[in-house]
Design a protein around this motif. Structure first.
Motif, PDB file in Angstrom:
ATOM      1  N   MET A 275       0.841  -1.209   0.000  1.00 35.58           N
ATOM      2  CA  MET A 275       0.000   0.000   0.000  1.00 35.58           C
ATOM      3  C   MET A 275       0.870   1.251   0.000  1.00 35.58           C
ATOM      4  SD  MET A 275      -2.545   1.331   3.016  1.00 35.58           S
ATOM      5  CE  MET A 275      -1.159   1.729   4.098  1.00 35.58           C
ATOM      6  N   LEU A 276       1.904   1.277   0.843  1.00 28.53           N
ATOM      7  CA  LEU A 276       2.791   2.444   0.899  1.00 28.53           C
ATOM      8  C   LEU A 276       3.499   2.638  -0.439  1.00 28.53           C
ATOM      9  CD1 LEU A 276       4.345   1.936   4.463  1.00 28.53           C
ATOM     10  CD2 LEU A 276       2.623   3.630   3.794  1.00 28.53           C
ATOM     11  N   GLU A 277       3.890   1.544  -1.073  1.00 26.73           N
ATOM     12  CA  GLU A 277       4.541   1.641  -2.396  1.00 26.73           C
ATOM     13  C   GLU A 277       3.554   2.161  -3.437  1.00 26.73           C
ATOM     14  OE1 GLU A 277       5.954  -2.354  -2.678  1.00 26.73           O
ATOM     15  OE2 GLU A 277       7.949  -1.870  -1.874  1.00 26.73           O
ATOM     16  N   GLU A 278       2.288   1.774  -3.325  1.00 26.99           N
ATOM     17  CA  GLU A 278       1.257   2.252  -4.264  1.00 26.99           C
ATOM     18  C   GLU A 278       0.978   3.743  -4.042  1.00 26.99           C
ATOM     19  OE1 GLU A 278      -2.374   0.001  -4.076  1.00 26.99           O
ATOM     20  OE2 GLU A 278      -3.300   1.119  -5.736  1.00 26.99           O
ATOM     21  N   ILE A 279       0.973   4.174  -2.765  1.00 27.09           N
ATOM     22  CA  ILE A 279       0.784   5.599  -2.474  1.00 27.09           C
ATOM     23  C   ILE A 279       1.990   6.375  -3.013  1.00 27.09           C
ATOM     24  CG2 ILE A 279       0.618   7.324  -0.635  1.00 27.09           C
ATOM     25  CD1 ILE A 279      -0.843   5.210   1.055  1.00 27.09           C
ATOM     26  N   ILE A 285      -1.619  10.762  -0.701  1.00 31.20           N
ATOM     27  CA  ILE A 285      -2.258  10.237   0.523  1.00 31.20           C
ATOM     28  C   ILE A 285      -3.743  10.589   0.619  1.00 31.20           C
ATOM     29  CG2 ILE A 285      -2.291  10.434   3.053  1.00 31.20           C
ATOM     30  CD1 ILE A 285       0.770  10.526   2.987  1.00 31.20           C
ATOM     31  N   PRO A 286      -4.143  11.843   0.348  1.00 27.26           N
ATOM     32  CA  PRO A 286      -5.583  12.178   0.497  1.00 27.26           C
ATOM     33  C   PRO A 286      -6.498  11.250  -0.289  1.00 27.26           C
ATOM     34  CG  PRO A 286      -4.286  14.172   0.275  1.00 27.26           C
ATOM     35  CD  PRO A 286      -3.333  13.038   0.009  1.00 27.26           C
ATOM     36  N   GLU A 287      -6.110  10.841  -1.487  1.00 26.26           N
ATOM     37  CA  GLU A 287      -6.958   9.955  -2.302  1.00 26.26           C
ATOM     38  C   GLU A 287      -7.102   8.587  -1.624  1.00 26.26           C
ATOM     39  OE1 GLU A 287      -9.030  10.066  -4.458  1.00 26.26           O
ATOM     40  OE2 GLU A 287      -9.225   7.995  -5.144  1.00 26.26           O
ATOM     41  N   PHE A 288      -6.019   8.086  -1.060  1.00 23.00           N
ATOM     42  CA  PHE A 288      -6.090   6.773  -0.399  1.00 23.00           C
ATOM     43  C   PHE A 288      -6.899   6.849   0.884  1.00 23.00           C
ATOM     44  CE2 PHE A 288      -3.575   3.725  -2.776  1.00 23.00           C
ATOM     45  CZ  PHE A 288      -2.909   4.544  -3.681  1.00 23.00           C
ATOM     46  N   VAL A 289      -6.781   7.962   1.609  1.00 23.04           N
ATOM     47  CA  VAL A 289      -7.588   8.148   2.830  1.00 23.04           C
ATOM     48  C   VAL A 289      -9.062   8.242   2.451  1.00 23.04           C
ATOM     49  CG1 VAL A 289      -8.099   9.757   4.723  1.00 23.04           C
ATOM     50  CG2 VAL A 289      -5.724   9.191   4.174  1.00 23.04           C
ATOM     51  N   ARG A 290      -9.355   8.921   1.339  1.00 26.90           N
ATOM     52  CA  ARG A 290     -10.749   9.014   0.884  1.00 26.90           C
ATOM     53  C   ARG A 290     -11.283   7.620   0.574  1.00 26.90           C
ATOM     54  NH1 ARG A 290     -13.617   8.175  -3.026  1.00 26.90           N
ATOM     55  NH2 ARG A 290     -11.902   7.662  -4.458  1.00 26.90           N
ATOM     56  N   ASN A 296     -18.154   2.120  -0.257  1.00 29.39           N
ATOM     57  CA  ASN A 296     -18.314   1.372  -1.521  1.00 29.39           C
ATOM     58  C   ASN A 296     -16.980   0.889  -2.078  1.00 29.39           C
ATOM     59  OD1 ASN A 296     -21.158   1.826  -1.543  1.00 29.39           O
ATOM     60  ND2 ASN A 296     -20.725   3.957  -2.160  1.00 29.39           N
ATOM     61  N   ASP A 297     -15.911   1.237  -1.352  1.00 28.00           N
ATOM     62  CA  ASP A 297     -14.572   0.822  -1.793  1.00 28.00           C
ATOM     63  C   ASP A 297     -14.024  -0.152  -0.758  1.00 28.00           C
ATOM     64  OD1 ASP A 297     -11.800   2.629  -3.259  1.00 28.00           O
ATOM     65  OD2 ASP A 297     -11.848   0.601  -2.419  1.00 28.00           O
ATOM     66  N   SER A 298     -13.601  -1.322  -1.221  1.00 28.84           N
ATOM     67  CA  SER A 298     -13.116  -2.353  -0.282  1.00 28.84           C
ATOM     68  C   SER A 298     -11.746  -2.010   0.300  1.00 28.84           C
ATOM     69  CB  SER A 298     -13.026  -3.713  -0.997  1.00 28.84           C
ATOM     70  OG  SER A 298     -12.079  -3.606  -2.061  1.00 28.84           O
ATOM     71  N   PHE A 299     -11.120  -0.946  -0.218  1.00 23.25           N
ATOM     72  CA  PHE A 299      -9.777  -0.592   0.247  1.00 23.25           C
ATOM     73  C   PHE A 299      -9.801  -0.167   1.712  1.00 23.25           C
ATOM     74  CE2 PHE A 299      -5.535   0.860   0.273  1.00 23.25           C
ATOM     75  CZ  PHE A 299      -5.495   2.024   1.027  1.00 23.25           C
ATOM     76  N   ARG A 300      -8.861  -0.669   2.485  1.00 21.72           N
ATOM     77  CA  ARG A 300      -8.666  -0.243   3.863  1.00 21.72           C
ATOM     78  C   ARG A 300      -7.202   0.132   4.051  1.00 21.72           C
ATOM     79  NH1 ARG A 300     -11.943  -3.909   8.248  1.00 21.72           N
ATOM     80  NH2 ARG A 300     -13.990  -3.031   7.858  1.00 21.72           N
ATOM     81  N   LEU A 301      -6.919   1.008   5.016  1.00 21.78           N
ATOM     82  CA  LEU A 301      -5.534   1.350   5.306  1.00 21.78           C
ATOM     83  C   LEU A 301      -4.902   0.156   6.005  1.00 21.78           C
ATOM     84  CD1 LEU A 301      -5.416   5.028   6.656  1.00 21.78           C
ATOM     85  CD2 LEU A 301      -5.043   4.192   4.337  1.00 21.78           C
ATOM     86  N   GLU A 355     -13.149   8.834  15.334  1.00 18.76           N
ATOM     87  CA  GLU A 355     -14.421   8.288  15.850  1.00 18.76           C
ATOM     88  C   GLU A 355     -14.359   6.755  15.997  1.00 18.76           C
ATOM     89  OE1 GLU A 355     -16.788  11.681  13.319  1.00 18.76           O
ATOM     90  OE2 GLU A 355     -17.076   9.562  12.785  1.00 18.76           O
ATOM     91  N   ARG A 356     -13.669   6.110  15.061  1.00 20.73           N
ATOM     92  CA  ARG A 356     -13.600   4.636  15.098  1.00 20.73           C
ATOM     93  C   ARG A 356     -12.382   4.136  15.874  1.00 20.73           C
ATOM     94  NH1 ARG A 356     -15.927   6.573  10.859  1.00 20.73           N
ATOM     95  NH2 ARG A 356     -17.812   5.586   9.972  1.00 20.73           N
ATOM     96  N   LYS A 357     -11.638   5.066  16.453  1.00 15.21           N
ATOM     97  CA  LYS A 357     -10.451   4.715  17.261  1.00 15.21           C
ATOM     98  C   LYS A 357      -9.505   3.805  16.491  1.00 15.21           C
ATOM     99  CE  LYS A 357     -12.912   5.396  21.618  1.00 15.21           C
ATOM    100  NZ  LYS A 357     -13.333   4.800  22.920  1.00 15.21           N
ATOM    101  N   LEU A 358      -9.184   4.244  15.275  1.00 16.90           N
ATOM    102  CA  LEU A 358      -8.285   3.465  14.410  1.00 16.90           C
ATOM    103  C   LEU A 358      -6.871   4.044  14.500  1.00 16.90           C
ATOM    104  CD1 LEU A 358     -10.617   3.210  11.281  1.00 16.90           C
ATOM    105  CD2 LEU A 358     -10.350   1.546  13.122  1.00 16.90           C
TER     106      LEU A 358
END
Ligand code: SDX
Length: 427
Positions: A275-279, A285-290, A296-301, A355-358
């Motif tokens: 993921m870091l290599e893709e970013i 970063i803002p696009e990946f955080v979005r 609707n996007d299965s992507f997670r950090l 909010e989700r304590k991530l």
């Protein structure tokens, strides 16, 4: 006798009184074992509110970000101990005396070689096989070689199997790497530390002497400590479930490796680096955080969030410091570390994650360190499995020592009620 009780009242039925059991630390638990006989099951997919067992090995306080191994805080162990001493503590419950540690160290060291015929198993795999597939296969295959330590009802057999697994995992892990790059296997050496031996088996070649860098050796030892055990996580629960049927220890650990491989669990370190290599750059970063926030996007950090930690994973803090140490020692500047630190900063200030304590978990920084050491991302989860083997064994041992019932959960059935069968094929 439990002092605290819970009363369950079902409309029109007699109330059911259940004991509330209290541990040394952490949440109280409602003892629901008698519910089945009352015609009721509890329903908890993913076990978000279920204590599957009683254990004395590891305690996690997710809200406070606390991790204790036999009562010792993880940051103190990572700073003042070494992996083999932590192994002794996890397996035996107390810190060893110098004499006990030396005997333990020698026993582990003297079991690091594997049966020579096992090396031929590797040659049955494609060179480009994922090393976790090889580790699953070869670890399970140990049961075909070590018949003298397979009767799980004999304590001495359990002890021998534990030493064999703890000793041989680094050897097999390094062999996975050597096989994947077409280099000859390197035998373990008895004059090196556990972590030093692993690095030597990974990077030495017959052509020239490989000197283990003491800073990298210490960093690898600390990475092993940080991954050693973590309460009833998915792979440890898998080992306990497999072990509850009386399966042999090699099969149980192979099952743990298989569960750890998933990207939601131990596979996250490899996925996080990808993921870091893709970013690749802070401006992306803002696009990946979005995307991570988009339902609707299965992507997670990857490397973020945790079922238990709703605060900083204490292991991630030590891992981040180790990351800086290794990069400084190697005189390296890794843009991915800059990306990771900026991503962490942005996410920790974003309401969605707050909010989700991530928070970053153990997998967020580990990949950057391992990559800096010259270890390919396909080997990251293999190293996690190598480190976690002692935790899996400690829980498997505790389950046998304490006595166990076969793990056999029930279900909420929502399928068809009984109906008459009429085949559509004979018309
Ligand atoms: C390990 O259990 C252990 O102890 C594991 C481990 C160990 O040492 O054994 O600590 C090692 O496995 C660490 C975790 C490594 N995995 C990852 O980094 C993968 C990314 N993380 C997620 O997949 C997730 O956080 C989990 C799987 C780790 C935890 O998932 P949970 O507890 O089931 O939480 P959830 O999926 O119910 O998420 C709660 C909310 C959801 O949003 P809402 O539905 O409430 O709107 O948080 C969101 C999730 O969408 N969320 C994330 C997220 N993690 C959770 N959103 C974006 N990115 C993330 N990483």
């Amino acid at each position: 006798m439990a002092d605290k009780k819970v009363t369950l009242t079902l409309d029109g039925e007699a109330p059911v009184e259940l004991d509330v059991l209290q541990g040394t630390l952490g949440q109280d638990v409602v003892d629901v074992r008698s519910l089945g006989s009352q015609g009721l099951f509890t329903f908890d997919p993913g076990f978000t509110s279920t204590a599957s067992c009683e254990s004395k090995i590891t305690y996690i306080d997710g809200d406070e970000g606390i991790l204790l191994h036999r009562g010792y805080p993880i940051d103190q162990l990572a700073t003042h101990s070494n992996y083999l001493e932590v192994c002794y503590i996890l397996l035996n419950g107390e810190a060893p005396t110098p004499e006990q540690f030396e005997e333990f160290r020698i026993t582990v060291t003297r079991h690091t070689m594997i049966h020579e015929q096992i090396t031929r198993l590797f040659h049955g795999f494609r060179r480009d096989s994922h090393p976790m597939a090889v580790m699953c296969g070869v670890t399970g295959a140990l049961a075909a070689f070590y018949h003298d330590s397979m009767d799980v009802n004999i304590e001495r057999h359990r002890e021998i199997a534990a030493f064999r697994l703890l000793s041989k995992m680094p050897t097999m892990a390094a062999m996975c790497y050597k096989y994947s790059i077409g280099q000859p296997f390197v035998y373990p050496r008895n004059d090196l530390s556990y972590a030093g031996n692993f690095l030597h088996m990974m990077f030495a070649t017959p052509c020239e002497e490989y000197k283990v860098n003491p800073v990298l050796e210490r960093a690898m030892d600390r990475i092993l400590i940080l991954h050693a055990d973590h309460e009833q996580n998915a792979s440890t629960s898998t080992v306990r479930t497999a072990g509850s049927s009386g399966a042999n220890p090699f099969a149980c650990i192979a099952a743990g490796i298989a569960s750890l491989w998933g990207p939601a669990h131990g596979g996250a370190n490899e996925a996080c680096l990808r993921m870091l290599e893709e970013i690749s750059h802070k401006e992306h970063i803002p696009e990946f955080v979005r995307r991570a926030k988009d339902k609707n996007d299965s992507f997670r950090l990857m490397g973020f969030g945790h079922r238990v930690y709703k605060n900083y994973d204490p292991r991630a803090t030590v891992m981040r410091d180790t990351c800086h140490e290794v990069l400084n020692e190697l005189g390296m500047k890794d843009d991915l570390l800059e990306v990771a630190m900026e991503l962490e900063h942005i996410a920790l200030n974003d309401p969605y994650f707050i909010e989700r304590k991530l928070y970053p978990n153990v997998d967020f920084y580990s990949g950057i360190i391992l990559k800096a050491m010259g270890i390919p991302s396909s080997m990251f989860t293999v190293i996690f499995a190598m480190a976690r083997t002692v935790g899996w064994i400690a829980h498997w041992k505790e389950m046998h020592d304490e006595g166990m019932k076969i793990a056999r959960p029930r279900q909420l059935y929502t399928g068809y009620a009984q109906r008459e069968f009429e085949s559509q094929l004979q018309k």
